[in-house]
Design an enzyme around this catalytic site. Structure first.
Site, PDB file in Angstrom:
ATOM      1  N   LEU A 242      -4.076   0.085   0.687  1.00 44.63           N
ATOM      2  CA  LEU A 242      -3.813   1.418   1.141  1.00 44.63           C
ATOM      3  C   LEU A 242      -5.706   1.130   1.728  1.00 44.63           C
ATOM      4  O   LEU A 242      -6.369   2.050   1.254  1.00 44.63           O
ATOM      5  CB  LEU A 242      -3.999   2.582   0.500  1.00 44.63           C
ATOM      6  CG  LEU A 242      -2.015   2.803   0.231  1.00 44.63           C
ATOM      7  CD1 LEU A 242      -1.745   3.385  -1.080  1.00 44.63           C
ATOM      8  CD2 LEU A 242      -1.096   2.878   1.626  1.00 44.63           C
ATOM      9  N   HIS A 243      -6.426   0.469   2.552  1.00 45.39           N
ATOM     10  CA  HIS A 243      -7.581  -0.120   2.994  1.00 45.39           C
ATOM     11  C   HIS A 243      -8.484   1.898   3.339  1.00 45.39           C
ATOM     12  O   HIS A 243      -8.642   2.037   2.837  1.00 45.39           O
ATOM     13  CB  HIS A 243      -7.895  -0.688   3.475  1.00 45.39           C
ATOM     14  CG  HIS A 243      -7.215  -2.416   3.467  1.00 45.39           C
ATOM     15  ND1 HIS A 243      -7.697  -2.858   2.182  1.00 45.39           N
ATOM     16  CD2 HIS A 243      -6.673  -3.446   3.651  1.00 45.39           C
ATOM     17  CE1 HIS A 243      -7.176  -3.956   2.607  1.00 45.39           C
ATOM     18  NE2 HIS A 243      -6.386  -4.473   3.122  1.00 45.39           N
TER      19      HIS A 243
END
Length: 329
Positions: A242-243
């Site tokens: 989940l950058h």
């Protein structure tokens, strides 16, 4: 009630950029003053179209202007895009209807400068793409660095391998000159890097929860299913990091990551190390690079760097927050 804090999301949508926007809105914590696009995952004209389509799908385009950003890196030829992870148009197989809102005359950099003056000492800027827009703003007015309250960006790799070369993360590699200009400007930065984002993975259970949550999260679920499949094709285990949402999360709650103080110098001398982020921790308590006064001075310009995930579970918070701001389609 406490007034919501002003924020600008500077983005190159992109799948994780898209769900980062929905997550930001779902938190209810922010007054989104502008959604500024930049070239990155796809060329600038496509990311601008995607940003406008997302603003319409999330029902904010009547209130939040979407600005067109820089079309190429500061000094280099355009970079290789990341359509293998994001799809040919950047949003998996989705073709979102364009917003009916007018096209603002201001560029992304101009909007950043204006808002930094209107909300001096209050404005948070969160960047989830290459830092070209922020660098252009600083080139026009270096005092931008002093007016911003917080600058949080997704990018870099402090102590882990890169994701586009062995040493470089994509956003830093895409425009390393812009990144170095920004990180040497004195702006109060927090770097949310691969060291942290690879610690918060979204998997099948989270996807099932979004699919069960109803039509308001159907678009996010389709995007994330494509993203997870792309990571699987690349040799992954069926989860995806989940950058970009994590960078948004850190704007409000730093307990999602473990932070350390230090300088970050971005390498741009050769293609071998282009975009490498050299982290020089302040805690070392020594003078680095004494043979180079210029480099010694450079590493005194410090910020905060995420060295890993923190005690609060970001994956759970992300999955719980998205349904609070339903999307159309």
């Amino acid at each position: 009630m406490t007034p919501r804090a002003p924020i600008v999301l500077d983005s190159d949508p992109g799948i994780d950029d898209a769900v980062a926007l929905q997550y930001l809105l779902g938190t209810g914590l922010w007054d989104l003053k502008a959604y500024t696009s930049v070239g990155g995952n796809l060329p600038a004209e496509q990311t601008y179209r995607n940003a406008r389509g997302l603003a319409r799908a999330l029902r904010i385009d009547a209130d939040v202007p979407v600005h067109r950003g820089a079309g190429r890196p500061l000094t280099r030829l355009p970079y290789r895009v990341a359509d293998d992870f994001h799809g040919p148009a950047g949003l998996a197989h989705e073709t979102l209807p364009d917003s009916t809102a007018a096209h603002p005359p201001e560029s992304s950099a101009q909007a950043l400068l204006r808002l930094s003056r209107e909300y001096e000492g209050e404005l948070t800027v969160c960047a989830t793409g290459p830092l070209t827009n922020v660098a252009v703003a600083l080139l026009e007015d270096p005092a931008f660095a002093l007016r911003v309250r917080r600058f949080v960006f997704m990018g870099g790799a402090a102590r882990v391998p890169g994701n586009v070369t062995p040493v470089a993360e994509f956003n830093m590699w895409a425009d390393p000159d812009a990144a170095e200009l920004v990180l040497s400007s004195g702006i109060p930065f927090t770097m949310v890097d691969l060291d942290a984002s690879h610690g918060w993975l979204f998997g099948p259970a989270g996807l099932a929860a979004l699919e069960a949550a109803g039509p308001g999260t159907a678009l996010a679920a389709r995007l994330l299913r494509f993203y997870m499949d792309a990571y699987r094709r690349g040799g992954g285990d069926g989860t995806c990091p989940l950058h970009d949402p994590l960078a948004v999360g850190v704007c409000a709650d730093e307990s999602f990551v473990t932070l350390a103080e230090g300088a970050v110098v971005v390498e741009s001398a050769t293609e071998l190390t282009r975009g490498q982020t050299v982290f020089v921790p302040s805690a070392a308590g020594r003078v680095h690079y004494p043979e180079s006064p210029a480099l010694t001075a450079r590493v005194r310009l410090t910020g905060r760097v995420a060295l890993g995930p923190g005690p609060r579970d970001f994956t759970d918070d992300f999955a719980a927050t998205l349904p609070r701001w339903p999307a159309d389609g």
